[in-house]
Scaffold this motif. Structure first.
Motif, PDB file in Angstrom:
ATOM      1  N   ALA A 130      -1.928  20.301 -30.982  1.00  0.00           N
ATOM      2  CA  ALA A 130      -3.208  20.405 -31.690  1.00  0.00           C
ATOM      3  C   ALA A 130      -3.356  21.734 -32.412  1.00  0.00           C
ATOM      4  N   VAL A 131      -2.823  22.808 -31.839  1.00  0.00           N
ATOM      5  CA  VAL A 131      -2.972  24.116 -32.466  1.00  0.00           C
ATOM      6  C   VAL A 131      -2.221  24.171 -33.796  1.00  0.00           C
ATOM      7  N   GLU A 132      -1.082  23.508 -33.884  1.00  0.00           N
ATOM      8  CA  GLU A 132      -0.357  23.464 -35.150  1.00  0.00           C
ATOM      9  C   GLU A 132      -1.165  22.713 -36.204  1.00  0.00           C
ATOM     10  N   ILE A 133      -1.879  21.677 -35.785  1.00  0.00           N
ATOM     11  CA  ILE A 133      -2.758  20.966 -36.720  1.00  0.00           C
ATOM     12  C   ILE A 133      -3.851  21.900 -37.214  1.00  0.00           C
ATOM     13  N   LEU A 225     -11.458  19.898 -33.739  1.00  0.00           N
ATOM     14  CA  LEU A 225     -10.227  20.197 -33.001  1.00  0.00           C
ATOM     15  C   LEU A 225     -10.395  21.404 -32.081  1.00  0.00           C
ATOM     16  N   VAL A 226     -11.037  22.444 -32.576  1.00  0.00           N
ATOM     17  CA  VAL A 226     -11.239  23.647 -31.759  1.00  0.00           C
ATOM     18  C   VAL A 226     -12.130  23.335 -30.570  1.00  0.00           C
ATOM     19  N   THR A 227     -13.200  22.570 -30.797  1.00  0.00           N
ATOM     20  CA  THR A 227     -14.114  22.206 -29.710  1.00  0.00           C
ATOM     21  C   THR A 227     -13.401  21.385 -28.647  1.00  0.00           C
ATOM     22  N   ALA A 228     -12.533  20.479 -29.073  1.00  0.00           N
ATOM     23  CA  ALA A 228     -11.805  19.653 -28.116  1.00  0.00           C
ATOM     24  C   ALA A 228     -10.726  20.448 -27.387  1.00  0.00           C
ATOM     25  N   GLN A 229     -10.131  21.434 -28.081  1.00  0.00           N
ATOM     26  CA  GLN A 229      -9.007  22.167 -27.516  1.00  0.00           C
ATOM     27  C   GLN A 229      -9.445  23.224 -26.509  1.00  0.00           C
ATOM     28  N   CYS A 230     -10.457  24.005 -26.836  1.00  0.00           N
ATOM     29  CA  CYS A 230     -10.878  25.083 -25.930  1.00  0.00           C
ATOM     30  C   CYS A 230     -12.363  25.376 -26.117  1.00  0.00           C
ATOM     31  N   PRO A 231     -13.233  24.521 -25.594  1.00  0.00           N
ATOM     32  CA  PRO A 231     -14.686  24.735 -25.762  1.00  0.00           C
ATOM     33  C   PRO A 231     -15.168  26.009 -25.085  1.00  0.00           C
ATOM     34  N   GLU A 232     -14.422  26.511 -24.083  1.00  0.00           N
ATOM     35  CA  GLU A 232     -14.842  27.728 -23.385  1.00  0.00           C
ATOM     36  C   GLU A 232     -14.910  28.924 -24.325  1.00  0.00           C
ATOM     37  N   LEU A 233     -14.057  28.951 -25.340  1.00  0.00           N
ATOM     38  CA  LEU A 233     -14.091  30.051 -26.300  1.00  0.00           C
ATOM     39  C   LEU A 233     -15.414  30.095 -27.045  1.00  0.00           C
ATOM     40  N   ILE A 249      -4.525  29.882 -32.903  1.00  0.00           N
ATOM     41  CA  ILE A 249      -3.346  29.892 -33.770  1.00  0.00           C
ATOM     42  C   ILE A 249      -2.342  30.941 -33.314  1.00  0.00           C
ATOM     43  N   VAL A 250      -2.825  32.120 -32.976  1.00  0.00           N
ATOM     44  CA  VAL A 250      -1.921  33.180 -32.522  1.00  0.00           C
ATOM     45  C   VAL A 250      -1.299  32.815 -31.173  1.00  0.00           C
ATOM     46  N   ALA A 251      -2.084  32.218 -30.282  1.00  0.00           N
ATOM     47  CA  ALA A 251      -1.558  31.824 -28.964  1.00  0.00           C
ATOM     48  C   ALA A 251      -0.562  30.685 -29.090  1.00  0.00           C
ATOM     49  N   GLY A 252      -0.791  29.755 -30.024  1.00  0.00           N
ATOM     50  CA  GLY A 252       0.104  28.634 -30.217  1.00  0.00           C
ATOM     51  C   GLY A 252      -0.119  27.520 -29.203  1.00  0.00           C
ATOM     52  N   ASP A 253       0.698  26.485 -29.314  1.00  0.00           N
ATOM     53  CA  ASP A 253       0.619  25.355 -28.390  1.00  0.00           C
ATOM     54  C   ASP A 253       1.257  25.659 -27.042  1.00  0.00           C
ATOM     55  N   ASN A 254       1.955  26.781 -26.947  1.00  0.00           N
ATOM     56  CA  ASN A 254       2.571  27.204 -25.673  1.00  0.00           C
ATOM     57  C   ASN A 254       2.133  28.619 -25.328  1.00  0.00           C
ATOM     58  N   PRO A 349      -6.266  23.565 -20.121  1.00  0.00           N
ATOM     59  CA  PRO A 349      -5.323  22.495 -19.782  1.00  0.00           C
ATOM     60  C   PRO A 349      -4.880  21.719 -21.012  1.00  0.00           C
ATOM     61  N   GLY A 350      -3.744  21.038 -20.866  1.00  0.00           N
ATOM     62  CA  GLY A 350      -3.304  20.100 -21.909  1.00  0.00           C
ATOM     63  C   GLY A 350      -3.061  20.754 -23.239  1.00  0.00           C
ATOM     64  N   THR A 351      -2.382  21.914 -23.254  1.00  0.00           N
ATOM     65  CA  THR A 351      -2.206  22.647 -24.501  1.00  0.00           C
ATOM     66  C   THR A 351      -1.367  21.897 -25.519  1.00  0.00           C
ATOM     67  N   ALA A 352      -0.500  21.032 -25.039  1.00  0.00           N
ATOM     68  CA  ALA A 352       0.392  20.337 -25.966  1.00  0.00           C
ATOM     69  C   ALA A 352      -0.156  18.996 -26.442  1.00  0.00           C
ATOM     70  N   GLU A 353      -1.290  18.587 -25.896  1.00  0.00           N
ATOM     71  CA  GLU A 353      -1.847  17.301 -26.267  1.00  0.00           C
ATOM     72  C   GLU A 353      -2.650  17.434 -27.555  1.00  0.00           C
ATOM     73  N   VAL A 354      -2.525  16.461 -28.411  1.00  0.00           N
ATOM     74  CA  VAL A 354      -3.221  16.472 -29.693  1.00  0.00           C
ATOM     75  C   VAL A 354      -4.507  15.677 -29.565  1.00  0.00           C
ATOM     76  N   ALA A 355      -5.623  16.342 -29.849  1.00  0.00           N
ATOM     77  CA  ALA A 355      -6.902  15.658 -29.793  1.00  0.00           C
ATOM     78  C   ALA A 355      -7.052  14.737 -31.005  1.00  0.00           C
ATOM     79  N   GLN A 356      -7.629  13.575 -30.787  1.00  0.00           N
ATOM     80  CA  GLN A 356      -7.840  12.626 -31.870  1.00  0.00           C
ATOM     81  C   GLN A 356      -9.132  12.964 -32.608  1.00  0.00           C
ATOM     82  N   VAL A 357      -9.017  13.171 -33.896  1.00  0.00           N
ATOM     83  CA  VAL A 357     -10.180  13.522 -34.714  1.00  0.00           C
ATOM     84  C   VAL A 357     -10.441  12.400 -35.711  1.00  0.00           C
TER      85      VAL A 357
END
Length: 359
Positions: A130-133, A225-233, A249-254, A349-357
């Motif tokens: 998701a971060v690459e997207i 995408l950002v809300t789904a990936q890391c709402p805590e931020l 983006i700087v942190a990446g998917d890993n 969690p789930g850093t490599a999973e792509v959220a569906q938008v």
């Protein structure tokens, strides 16, 4: 007189200098040094040829690739899928380049040496989630914002040459109203400079409206995408969608590749750089490296907190009373913010999973 047999360890590293159409690789044995070089095409056939060639020399310890985030991205992904370790070799040292010269082969050999010696240690991003997207959409969004601003600057510059009625009508309009008004112009001919001006204003206004629509559409995708990936931020004071996107983006998917908060601060160009020697030991200067967009985003977060966040305002007042300058206080606050967000992205969690938008 018989020559002594070449002694090899059987353990090799591969250095790769990447380009748009070809890659140049060098294989280096941990004992015997550089053994051979190879030029391949930048497609799957070329990647398979490189892998077969590299494994023929022994056990491959690591691939050191220059440009894993650009021309070497597809090769990096291919090698990872085939179970090999890849590190970012970086650019060759300028001093060595001046002494030894520069060529694709020399760059590949330098990449192999950097990987074997341990000078190159950075783990590249996987760029498969998701971060690459988000990164790709952010590139489109930022360029659209730039083009939209340029269109409005040119439009207002040309509007100065309009007639009194046109300038008086549009004098106090907002940008969106101005663009809509000028896009509705209907010049009938092209026989005078005034006619040409109206054609130009109409064209620029339509361009601005298209860019504005594109910016809003892409911004909405990024927000989802950002809300789904890391709402805590987004729950942290002063961190909006744009800042959160830059952090991800700087942190990446890993993000596990970033081993400490100090390393993350260095990636953002926020960690101080020691500069003392002799009688000036203990001195530091600003880090001018790192990801400048993230550095700017963290700076904006700090400024917002300094103006509207009560705990931060109290901290600033206390440090000013201690004799600290505003510049030094901002540096400290940037370090606090990067430490705060580091633990959030490491825990997501789930850093490599792509959220569906929904588009």
């Amino acid at each position: 007189m018989a020559t002594a047999p070449e002694i090899r360890s059987g353990y090799v590293v591969i250095g790769v200098d990447t380009h748009k159409h070809i890659h140049v690789a060098a294989v280096m044995d941990s004992v015997a040094g550089i053994l051979a070089t190879l030029t391949i095409s930048t497609d799957t056939g070329g990647f398979k040829q490189l892998l077969t060639w590299a494994e023929s020399f022994g056990k491959v310890l690591v691939f050191g690739i220059e440009g894993t985030g650009s021309y070497g991205a597809t090769l990096t992904s291919f090698l990872r899928r085939n179970g090999h370790k890849v590190i970012e070799a970086g650019r060759p040292d300028r001093r060595m380049r001046r002494m030894n010269g520069k060529s694709d082969t020399l760059d590949a050999e330098n990449a192999a040496r950097a990987a074997l010696s341990g000078l190159a240690t950075a783990t590249p991003k996987t760029a498969d989630g998701a971060v690459e997207i988000i990164r790709q959409l952010k590139v489109v969004h930022d360029t659209a914002v730039r083009d939209r601003s340029a269109a409005m600057v040119i439009l207002k510059g040309m509007l100065v040459h309009g007639d009194d009625e046109l300038r008086a009508t549009t004098n106090r309009m907002t940008r969106i109203k101005l663009a809509r008004h000028l896009a509705a112009l209907r010049p009938r001919s092209l026989s005078t400079p005034e006619d040409a001006l109206r054609h130009c204003l109409r064209t620029l206004a339509k361009r601005w409206l298209v860019m504005d629509s594109e910016v809003k559409e892409v911004a909405e995708m990024i927000a989802q995408l950002v809300t789904a990936q890391c709402p805590e931020l987004l729950e942290r004071f002063g961190i909006g969608i744009d800042t959160a996107a830059e952090i991800l983006i700087v942190a990446g998917d890993n993000p596990e590749r970033i081993r400490s908060e100090a390393a993350f601060a260095k990636l953002a160009g926020i960690s101080p750089v020691p500069t003392g020697s002799g009688m000036t030991s203990g001195k530091h200067r600003i880090n001018h490296g790192g990801h400048r967009q993230l550095n700017s985003a963290i700076y904006r977060t700090v400024i917002v907190r300094m103006q509207h966040h009560e705990p931060t305002k109290a901290y600033v007042a206390r440090r000013i009373a201690e004799g600290k300058s505003k510049r030094d206080i901002i540096r400290c606050l940037k370090r606090y913010v990067i430490r705060e967000v580091y633990h959030l992205i490491k825990a997501r969690p789930g850093t490599a999973e792509v959220a569906q938008v929904a588009i």
